[in-house]
Design a protein around this motif. Structure first.
Motif, PDB file in Angstrom:
ATOM      1  N   LEU A   1       0.776  -1.251  -0.009  1.00  0.00           N
ATOM      2  CA  LEU A   1       0.113   0.137  -0.032  1.00  0.00           C
ATOM      3  C   LEU A   1       0.813   1.168  -0.021  1.00  0.00           C
ATOM      4  O   LEU A   1       0.724   2.133  -0.878  1.00  0.00           O
ATOM      5  N   LEU A   2       1.764   1.188   1.000  1.00  0.00           N
ATOM      6  CA  LEU A   2       2.713   2.398   0.890  1.00  0.00           C
ATOM      7  C   LEU A   2       3.394   2.477  -0.411  1.00  0.00           C
ATOM      8  O   LEU A   2       3.578   3.731  -0.971  1.00  0.00           O
ATOM      9  N   ALA A   3       3.759   1.430  -1.092  1.00  0.00           N
ATOM     10  CA  ALA A   3       4.654   1.644  -2.373  1.00  0.00           C
ATOM     11  C   ALA A   3       3.653   2.003  -3.451  1.00  0.00           C
ATOM     12  O   ALA A   3       4.074   3.055  -4.150  1.00  0.00           O
ATOM     13  N   ARG A   4       2.528   1.891  -3.190  1.00  0.00           N
ATOM     14  CA  ARG A   4       1.527   2.333  -4.242  1.00  0.00           C
ATOM     15  C   ARG A   4       1.216   3.787  -4.245  1.00  0.00           C
ATOM     16  O   ARG A   4       1.545   4.591  -5.051  1.00  0.00           O
ATOM     17  N   GLU A   5       1.135   4.223  -2.825  1.00  0.00           N
ATOM     18  CA  GLU A   5       0.877   5.799  -2.353  1.00  0.00           C
ATOM     19  C   GLU A   5       2.333   6.497  -2.761  1.00  0.00           C
ATOM     20  O   GLU A   5       1.791   7.695  -3.384  1.00  0.00           O
ATOM     21  N   LEU A   6       3.479   6.002  -2.357  1.00  0.00           N
ATOM     22  CA  LEU A   6       4.441   6.939  -2.624  1.00  0.00           C
ATOM     23  C   LEU A   6       5.082   6.504  -4.031  1.00  0.00           C
ATOM     24  O   LEU A   6       6.306   7.097  -4.134  1.00  0.00           O
ATOM     25  N   ASN A   7       4.436   5.568  -4.591  1.00  0.00           N
ATOM     26  CA  ASN A   7       5.143   5.360  -6.108  1.00  0.00           C
ATOM     27  C   ASN A   7       6.408   4.831  -5.958  1.00  0.00           C
ATOM     28  O   ASN A   7       7.383   5.240  -6.738  1.00  0.00           O
ATOM     29  N   LEU A   8       6.776   3.695  -5.012  1.00  0.00           N
ATOM     30  CA  LEU A   8       8.173   3.008  -4.756  1.00  0.00           C
ATOM     31  C   LEU A   8       8.090   1.916  -5.682  1.00  0.00           C
ATOM     32  O   LEU A   8       7.042   1.050  -5.743  1.00  0.00           O
ATOM     33  N   LYS A   9       9.311   1.388  -6.085  1.00  0.00           N
ATOM     34  CA  LYS A   9       9.527   0.129  -6.916  1.00  0.00           C
ATOM     35  C   LYS A   9      10.671  -0.493  -6.169  1.00  0.00           C
ATOM     36  O   LYS A   9      11.584   0.146  -5.770  1.00  0.00           O
ATOM     37  N   ALA A  10      10.960  -1.772  -6.496  1.00  0.00           N
ATOM     38  CA  ALA A  10      12.149  -2.445  -6.465  1.00  0.00           C
ATOM     39  C   ALA A  10      13.220  -1.719  -6.964  1.00  0.00           C
ATOM     40  O   ALA A  10      13.159  -1.293  -8.148  1.00  0.00           O
ATOM     41  N   GLY A  11      14.316  -1.545  -6.171  1.00  0.00           N
ATOM     42  CA  GLY A  11      15.544  -0.748  -6.841  1.00  0.00           C
ATOM     43  C   GLY A  11      15.657   0.565  -6.327  1.00  0.00           C
ATOM     44  O   GLY A  11      16.603   1.059  -6.500  1.00  0.00           O
ATOM     45  N   ASP A  12      14.448   1.178  -5.923  1.00  0.00           N
ATOM     46  CA  ASP A  12      14.447   2.518  -5.774  1.00  0.00           C
ATOM     47  C   ASP A  12      15.387   2.808  -4.379  1.00  0.00           C
ATOM     48  O   ASP A  12      15.294   2.218  -3.598  1.00  0.00           O
ATOM     49  N   GLN A  13      16.089   4.091  -4.451  1.00  0.00           N
ATOM     50  CA  GLN A  13      16.683   4.352  -3.212  1.00  0.00           C
ATOM     51  C   GLN A  13      15.923   5.574  -2.507  1.00  0.00           C
ATOM     52  O   GLN A  13      15.230   6.391  -2.905  1.00  0.00           O
ATOM     53  N   ILE A  14      15.640   5.408  -1.198  1.00  0.00           N
ATOM     54  CA  ILE A  14      15.042   6.340  -0.294  1.00  0.00           C
ATOM     55  C   ILE A  14      16.031   6.693   0.974  1.00  0.00           C
ATOM     56  O   ILE A  14      16.970   5.932   1.280  1.00  0.00           O
ATOM     57  N   THR A  15      15.684   7.890   1.626  1.00  0.00           N
ATOM     58  CA  THR A  15      16.388   8.223   2.673  1.00  0.00           C
ATOM     59  C   THR A  15      15.299   8.367   3.790  1.00  0.00           C
ATOM     60  O   THR A  15      14.226   8.901   3.649  1.00  0.00           O
ATOM     61  N   VAL A  16      15.789   7.591   4.788  1.00  0.00           N
ATOM     62  CA  VAL A  16      14.724   7.851   6.060  1.00  0.00           C
ATOM     63  C   VAL A  16      15.298   8.373   7.152  1.00  0.00           C
ATOM     64  O   VAL A  16      16.369   8.164   7.631  1.00  0.00           O
ATOM     65  N   ARG A  17      14.344   8.972   7.836  1.00  0.00           N
ATOM     66  CA  ARG A  17      14.867   9.896   9.082  1.00  0.00           C
ATOM     67  C   ARG A  17      13.900   9.642  10.305  1.00  0.00           C
ATOM     68  O   ARG A  17      12.821   9.433  10.008  1.00  0.00           O
ATOM     69  N   THR A  18      14.765   9.244  11.456  1.00  0.00           N
ATOM     70  CA  THR A  18      13.707   9.086  12.616  1.00  0.00           C
ATOM     71  C   THR A  18      13.310  10.223  13.004  1.00  0.00           C
ATOM     72  O   THR A  18      13.961  11.425  12.893  1.00  0.00           O
ATOM     73  N   GLY A  19      11.995  10.350  13.676  1.00  0.00           N
ATOM     74  CA  GLY A  19      11.370  11.417  13.971  1.00  0.00           C
ATOM     75  C   GLY A  19      11.774  11.974  15.371  1.00  0.00           C
ATOM     76  O   GLY A  19      11.159  13.017  16.081  1.00  0.00           O
ATOM     77  N   ASP A  20      12.758  11.577  16.155  1.00  0.00           N
ATOM     78  CA  ASP A  20      13.050  11.960  17.596  1.00  0.00           C
ATOM     79  C   ASP A  20      13.657  13.440  17.436  1.00  0.00           C
ATOM     80  O   ASP A  20      14.045  13.920  16.407  1.00  0.00           O
ATOM     81  N   LYS A  21      14.094  13.782  18.638  1.00  0.00           N
ATOM     82  CA  LYS A  21      14.591  14.865  18.788  1.00  0.00           C
ATOM     83  C   LYS A  21      16.077  14.985  18.377  1.00  0.00           C
ATOM     84  O   LYS A  21      16.409  16.220  17.676  1.00  0.00           O
ATOM     85  N   ALA A  22      16.613  13.926  18.573  1.00  0.00           N
ATOM     86  CA  ALA A  22      17.946  13.683  17.637  1.00  0.00           C
ATOM     87  C   ALA A  22      17.849  12.906  16.527  1.00  0.00           C
ATOM     88  O   ALA A  22      18.257  11.767  16.635  1.00  0.00           O
ATOM     89  N   PRO A  23      17.458  13.477  15.349  1.00  0.00           N
ATOM     90  CA  PRO A  23      16.933  12.555  14.302  1.00  0.00           C
ATOM     91  C   PRO A  23      18.159  11.973  13.682  1.00  0.00           C
ATOM     92  O   PRO A  23      19.610  12.556  13.678  1.00  0.00           O
ATOM     93  N   ARG A  24      18.112  10.720  13.133  1.00  0.00           N
ATOM     94  CA  ARG A  24      19.172  10.144  12.292  1.00  0.00           C
ATOM     95  C   ARG A  24      18.645   9.915  10.902  1.00  0.00           C
ATOM     96  O   ARG A  24      17.544   9.827  10.729  1.00  0.00           O
ATOM     97  N   GLU A  25      19.652   9.950  10.057  1.00  0.00           N
ATOM     98  CA  GLU A  25      19.294   9.560   8.930  1.00  0.00           C
ATOM     99  C   GLU A  25      19.964   8.575   8.193  1.00  0.00           C
ATOM    100  O   GLU A  25      21.161   8.133   8.433  1.00  0.00           O
TER     101      GLU A  25
END
Ligand SMILES: Nc1ncnc2c1ncn2[C@@H]1O[C@H](COP(=O)(O)OP(=O)(O)OP(=O)(O)O)[C@@H](O)[C@H]1O
Ligand SMILES: [Mg+2]
Lengths: 223, 437
Positions: free
Chosen positions: B176-200
C-alpha cells in the motif's frame, strides 16, 4: 451256529411330505453277510442306505445297529454312530481335493480317534495303492480314487460297510478291480451292504434284496 | 491333522483364497493408509495451518498501552519495556521445544522518508530467516518467512545484517505504501527518525511486500537495522511464536478460565500436554518479564479442522470395514457352496459341526492375517501417495498400525464368514453326497 445280527430294521419308513420313498422295511443282516440291494431307479435304494448309514433319521420304525437303537437319536448322536460303526463308499468317491490319498484316509482316522500314518499306508497298500499315497485325487484315476475311498471306509474297523453304486462311475476294468476288493472284504468276514444296478456285482453277494416303490419285493439268498 | 488340512487347503487351493485375500488386502491397505494419515494428520494439518500465522504472541510484561494514531506508533520508545533479543533462543528450549515451529521478533519505530515528510510511517524490524543458536540444535533457523509464510515479496528479501561495507541498507516496502509513494524495487530512499536527535540513513528498496495486514503500510527491515536506527541495541518489542498445539478440550478450557481451578493432577496433565495455553505458560516461565498470549482464533480454528478431518477418516474407515466384511461374506457363501461335498463328507465321516466351523473360520483367520500383512505394505505405499499428493510430504509410518490392522483384518475376515458359516449346520450330508454327478 448262526452269526450274530449286526443290523435290524422293523417297519423302517421314510416320508418326504406326501412321498414315501421307503415303506415299512423289515430286514436283518448277520455278521459277515454280503447283501446286495437292487431295484429300479427311484425305488428307494439310496433313501434306505441313508437311513442305514445314519445320515438321515427315519420317519417311523426302528433301526438297531450293532446293538444300538438309532431311530430316535439326535443328529449329534447319529454323528457319533457314523464315526464309530460305519464305513461309507459313494458312487462319486468324494475325496477332499486338496488332501493326498494318504491324508484322505487319515481324515477318517482324525474324526474317529487319532491319526496313524503307518496304519493308513497299510490300508492303502491293502487296496493296491501302496505306491500312490502321496498323490492328490486329481492325479488318480476313477478306479484308484474309489480304492482310496474303500481304504478310508475300512480304516476304523467299522461294524458295517455301506456302498451306494460303488462301480457306477467306473469302466469295466476298474469295476473288476473294485469287485475283487469287495470279494476280498467278504472273505475277511466283513459285513457289506451294497446298492447296485449291476447284476454281476449282485451275483457274488450272499443275498439280494429287491426294492420296488419303497417296499421289499424280493429277499433271498443269491445261491 | 487339523493344521495339515489348513496348510494343504492353502497350498493346494490358494487360487480360491486369492480373491478373499485380495478383498482383505484392499480394505486393509485403505485402513492402514487412513490410520497412518489420521495419526499423522494432526501434525501435518497443524503444520499446514501454520501458514495462517503465529498462534502465540509474546510481549513485555509492563508493556504500556501503545499510543497509536492511524496505526502509527507515537509512544516514545525510551520509556518502554523491551524483551532482550538474547533471551529469544530460550523459546526453543522449553519442554515443548519440538513443537515450536518458529518465532520472529519485532521492533517498530516511527520514521519519515525524505521528500515525503508529511507522512509518518512505521519501520518494522524483524528476522527474515536466520540461524539461531539453540542448545542441542546448531542448525536451527527461524524468522518471519517461517512464522508467516503468507508474506509475499515481489523482488528480493533484504539481507539480514543491514548496511555494510558502505552499501546502503535494504528494506521491503509495504504494497500500500509503495502504491501511495510510487516506490518500486530498486528505488533509493532516505529515511529519517522523528526523534529529537534525528538520524538519517539511505536504503534501497529490495522488494514490495504483500501480507494482507498492517505491514503493507510500513517499511520492513532487518531487526539489526531498526535497533541501530532507534538506538535500542539488543531489544525487541514483541515476538510471534508459531507452535504445534493440540486442540482445545475440557481440561484446557478449564485452565483457560483460571489455572488455579485445576487440582494438582489436572495441572500436571494440562502442563504436560501441548495445549496452546500450556506452551504459552512455558514461554513465560522461560523468559523473564514477559506475557505470552495465545491467539485464540488461530488455535481454535486449527483444532476444529483437524478434528473434523479425523472424524471423516474414521467414517471412511468404518465404511471400508463394512464393505469388505460384506465382500468376505458373499465369498464365504460361494466357498461353502463350492465345498458343500467336502463339508458333507467330513460330516459323514463323523466330524461334528464345530470341527467343520473351526476349519473354515481358521482358514478365514489365516486369510485375515495374510491379507492384513499385505495390506499394511500396500497401505504404507498408499499413504505415501496420499501424503505426497495432499500435503506434499511423506507420511511417517506408525508401527502401531501393523498390529491394529492385522487384528482388524482378522476381525473382518471372521465376522464376514461367521454369518455364512451357519450354512454349514444346515448342510445335510445325505443331500450333497448322493447328488447325481
Ligand atoms: N429329499 C427328498 N425329498 C423328496 N423326495 C425325495 C427326496 N429324496 C428322495 N426322494 C424321492 O424318493 C424316491 C426314492 O429315491 P432314491 O434316491 O432312494 O431312489 P434310488 O432307488 O436310489 O434311485 P437311483 O437308482 O436312481 O439312484 C424318489 O422318488 C425320489 O424322488
Ligand atoms: Mg440312488
Amino acid at each position: 451256529m448262526a452269526k450274530k445280527i449286526v443290523l435290524e430294521t422293523k417297519g423302517l419308513t421314510k416320508r418326504f411330505g406326501s412321498v414315501t420313498p421307503l415303506d415299512s422295511i423289515n430286514m436283518q443282516v448277520r455278521e459277515g453277510e454280503w447283501v446286495a440291494i437292487m431295484g429300479p431307479s427311484g425305488s428307494g435304494k439310496t433313501t434306505m442306505l441313508n437311513l442305514l448309514s445314519c445320515l438321515d433319521a427315519p420317519s417311523a420304525g426302528e433301526y438297531i445297529l450293532d446293538g444300538v437303537a438309532t431311530a430316535t437319536l439326535t443328529e449329534k448322536q447319529r454323528v457319533a454312530v457314523r464315526r464309530e460303526k460305519i464305513g461309507l463308499i459313494f458312487q462319486q468317491f468324494h475325496l477332499v481335493p486338496y488332501l493326498t490319498a494318504l491324508e484322505n484316509v487319515m481324515l477318517a482316522q482324525y474324526y474317529h480317534s487319532m491319526i496313524d500314518s503307518k496304519d493308513a499306508e497299510q490300508a492303502l497298500a491293502h487296496v493296491g495303492l501302496g505306491h500312490r499315497t502321496g498323490h492328490l485325487p486329481s492325479q488318480l484315476s476313477g478306479g484308484e480314487q474309489q480304492r482310496v475311498c474303500i481304504a478310508r471306509a475300512l480304516i476304523n474297523q467299522p461294524a458295517i460297510i455301506l456302498a451306494d453304486e460303488p462301480t457306477g462311475n467306473l469302466d469295466e476294468a476298474n469295476e473288476e478291480v473294485v469287485l475283487d476288493l469287495f470279494k476280498g472284504l467278504h472273505r475277511e468276514g466283513r459285513t457289506i451292504i451294497l446298492v447296485t444296478h449291476n447284476p454281476e456285482l449282485a451275483e457274488f453277494s450272499d443275498r439280494v434284496v429287491r426294492l420296488q416303490h419303497g417296499r421289499v419285493v424280493h429277499d433271498e439268498s443269491a445261491h | 491333522m487339523f493344521f495339515r488340512m489348513l496348510r494343504q487347503s492353502f497350498f493346494r487351493g490358494w487360487r480360491r483364497k486369492a480373491l478373499a485375500t485380495a478383498t482383505i488386502v484392499l480394505s486393509a491397505s485403505l485402513i492402514t493408509a487412513l490410520m497412518n494419515i489420521s495419526i499423522d494428520v494432526g501434525d501435518k494439518m497443524s503444520r499446514e495451518m501454520k501458514s495462517y500465522g503465529a498462534n502465540i504472541n509474546v510481549v513485555p510484561k509492563s508493556e504500556a498501552i501503545p499510543l497509536e494514531i492511524g496505526g502509527v506508533d507515537y509512544n516514545p520508545l525510551k520509556d518502554r519495556a523491551f524483551i532482550n533479543e538474547a533471551d529469544l533462543p530460550r523459546i526453543k528450549e522449553i519442554f515443548w521445544h519440538n513443537n515450536i515451529v518458529g518465532f520472529a521478533p519485532f521492533l517498530k519505530t516511527g520514521v519519515v522518508i525524505s521528500g515525503k515528510e508529511k507522512k509518518r510511517i512505521n519501520l518494522i524490524g524483524t528476522w527474515f530467516d536466520r540461524q539461531v543458536p539453540i542448545s542441542g540444535d546448531d542448525e536451527y533457523r527461524t524468522g518471519i518467512k517461517l512464522v508467516s509464510p503468507y508474506w509475499q515479496v515481489r523482488g528480493e528479501w533484504p539481507n539480514e545484517q543491514g548496511a555494510q561495507n558502505g552499501m546502503p541498507g535494504e528494506v521491503l516496502a509495504g504494497a500500500l505504501l509503495a502504491r501511495e509513494l510510487n516506490l518500486k524495487a530498486g528505488d533509493q530512499i532516505t529515511v529519517r527518525t522523528g526523534d529529537k536527535a534525528p538520524r538519517e540513513e539511505n536504503f534501497v528498496v529490495k522488494g514490495i511486500l504483500t501480507t494482507g495486514g498492517a505491514e503493507e503500510k510500513a517499511l520492513v527491515a532487518s531487526l539489526a537495522t531498526v535497533q541501530r536506527l532507534a538506538g535500542l541495541a539488543g531489544k525487541v518489542q514483541s515476538v510471534s511464536v508459531s507452535a504445534l498445539t493440540v486442540p482445545e478440550d475440557r481440561l484446557s478450557r478449564k485452565a483457560r478460565h483460571s489455572s488455579d481451578s485445576l487440582d494438582s493432577a489436572e495441572y500436571d496433565r494440562w502442563y504436560c500436554t501441548a495445549y496452546v495455553s500450556s506452551v504459552s505458560l512455558q514461554i513465560e516461565e522461560a523468559i523473564p518479564n514477559v506475557t505470552s498470549r495465545p491467539i485464540w482464533q488461530v488455535a481454535a480454528g486449527e483444532g476444529a479442522v483437524v478434528n473434523k478431518i479425523q472424524l471423516l477418516m474414521i467414517v471412511v474407515t468404518i465404511a471400508a470395514f463394512i464393505a469388505s466384511g460384506l465382500g468376505i461374506s458373499s465369498l464365504t457363501v460361494t466357498t461353502i457352496m463350492e465345498r458343500a461335498r467336502e463339508i458333507g463328507l467330513m460330516k459323514a465321516l463323523g466330524a461334528a459341526d464345530w470341527e467343520v466351523y473351526l476349519l473354515f473360520l481358521s482358514e478365514s483367520a489365516v486369510v485375515g492375517v495374510v491379507g492384513g500383512l499385505l495390506g499394511c505394505v500396500a497401505g504404507a505405499g498408499l499413504s505415501q501417495i496420499i501424503g505426497l499428493s495432499i500435503f506434499g510430504s511423506t507420511v511417517s509410518f506408525s508401527p502401531i498400525v501393523i498390529p491394529v490392522n492385522i487384528a482388524v483384518s482378522v476381525l473382518i475376515a471372521l465376522s464376514g464368514s461367521l454369518m455364512p458359516s451357519r450354512l454349514i449346520t444346515k448342510l445335510y450330508p445325505a443331500e450333497v453326497l448322493h447328488g447325481r454327478r
